[in-house]
Write an enzyme that holds these catalytic residues in place. Sequence first.
Site, PDB file in Angstrom:
ATOM      1  N   HIS A  92      -9.648  -6.816  -3.492  1.00  0.00           N
ATOM      2  CA  HIS A  92     -10.102  -6.471  -2.143  1.00  0.00           C
ATOM      3  C   HIS A  92     -10.447  -7.710  -1.306  1.00  0.00           C
ATOM      4  CE1 HIS A  92     -12.076  -2.858   0.051  1.00  0.00           C
ATOM      5  NE2 HIS A  92     -11.637  -3.727   0.917  1.00  0.00           N
ATOM      6  N   LYS A 105      -8.309  -0.683  -4.491  1.00  0.00           N
ATOM      7  CA  LYS A 105      -8.709  -2.101  -4.468  1.00  0.00           C
ATOM      8  C   LYS A 105      -9.889  -2.340  -5.402  1.00  0.00           C
ATOM      9  CE  LYS A 105      -7.447  -2.141   0.425  1.00  0.00           C
ATOM     10  NZ  LYS A 105      -7.752  -0.764   0.879  1.00  0.00           N
ATOM     11  N   TYR A 124     -14.793   1.902  -0.832  1.00  0.00           N
ATOM     12  CA  TYR A 124     -14.968   2.924   0.210  1.00  0.00           C
ATOM     13  C   TYR A 124     -15.786   4.124  -0.297  1.00  0.00           C
ATOM     14  CZ  TYR A 124     -10.933   0.496   2.377  1.00  0.00           C
ATOM     15  OH  TYR A 124     -10.067  -0.427   2.894  1.00  0.00           O
ATOM     16  N   ASP A 181      -3.975   4.594   1.501  1.00  0.00           N
ATOM     17  CA  ASP A 181      -4.628   3.329   1.162  1.00  0.00           C
ATOM     18  C   ASP A 181      -6.108   3.578   0.880  1.00  0.00           C
ATOM     19  OD1 ASP A 181      -4.560   0.336   1.046  1.00  0.00           O
ATOM     20  OD2 ASP A 181      -6.113   0.620   2.566  1.00  0.00           O
TER      21      ASP A 181
END
Length: 351
Positions: free
Chosen positions: A126, A93, A64, A59
């Site tokens: 997201h 995302k 990130y 994931d």
Amino acid sequence: MAAARGALAWPSELSPDSTVVLRSGHAMPVLGLGTWRSDKAALKHAVTHALSAGYRHIDCAIMYANEDVVGEGLAEALAGGVVSRASLFVATKIMPTQMHPGLVRPALEASLKRLRLGYVDLVYLHWPLRFVAAPSAFPVPPAERLGYDAAAVAETWAQLEACVDAGLVRSLGVSNFTCAKVAALEAAARLPVSVNQLELHPALAQRRVVEWHAARGIVVAGYSPLGSPARPPAFRHGDAEPAPLAAPAVAELAARHGRTPAQVLLRWALQRGTAPLPKSVTPARLDENLGALARGWALSAEDMEQIDGLDEGYRFSRGEDKTVPGQHWSELWADDDALPAAAVAASDAAA
Ligand code: A2P
């Protein structure tokens, strides 16, 4: 909308290779490796170790800022024959800054480049919230946050649907969406919402929310399934926060089953029909966490209730860094907090 309707067909027997069929028709491994705040120096090895150990679901998220390292690990494992692309499930995302006309496909193409993949298995929105496309700073200042706008969500979703048509992604999902926001999106969507990724752990079990999605065949994936024990100060709200990994009820069950507290928490998530995404960059913990899916053990109904008793509706990730000026973070979740059991039942009947 051409969504497959009906309740979720969650596997009744769990094993390390258990998958669930999404509304898109594609299968998703029920336990995935989370990568939020993963130490970049350790992440590549974490990915290759996880894949060697048997993980098949990673994931990721553009936000990130570590997809490049995940991509190095994926490339090494694929080149070494550790895993085939067909057996691998990679999710990413779209960021709130990318929820603008024309921005989604380029964002996904850049993500694919970093991940070194020709397609991803799942792309999430997201957050249901938008930011301006080019913020002056990160974290994004309040004046540059645009909030929730159902039309903007639907427009972004339409861009994602075009990415499915172009073969860049197979299934679509959302994250941090309340049930009402999922319903609003589905009313405007051509392709179904396959997954909603939410914060889920015993202190925030979100039972009615999970039931609402299951009745519609939408998988609920859980972030922070261990209670996010190493979250940064910005995500802490005082010293008296719940710590599911250290809860006596969990320790007691772990001792009784000859398992670890983390395995008990993950098994609870899996047996209630949700897909946990524990983050770790530590090889021994990666192995331990996958052990939640080992054959030969299970939590009984009474064990499950013992963990259900830890629910206090406690949110670690409240979204206060995404609210518009004057908005309290609780407004982001208010629809779900107000979701009465009767409403779940009534909308189940209509589904
Ligand atoms: P690390 O990555 O250093 O191994 P969550 O998924 O709930 O956000 O929790 C992730 C955090 O929990 C990370 O800090 C991770 O540390 C730690 N962690 C992951 N697996 C375990 C485990 N089996 N036991 C204890 N802590 C763990």
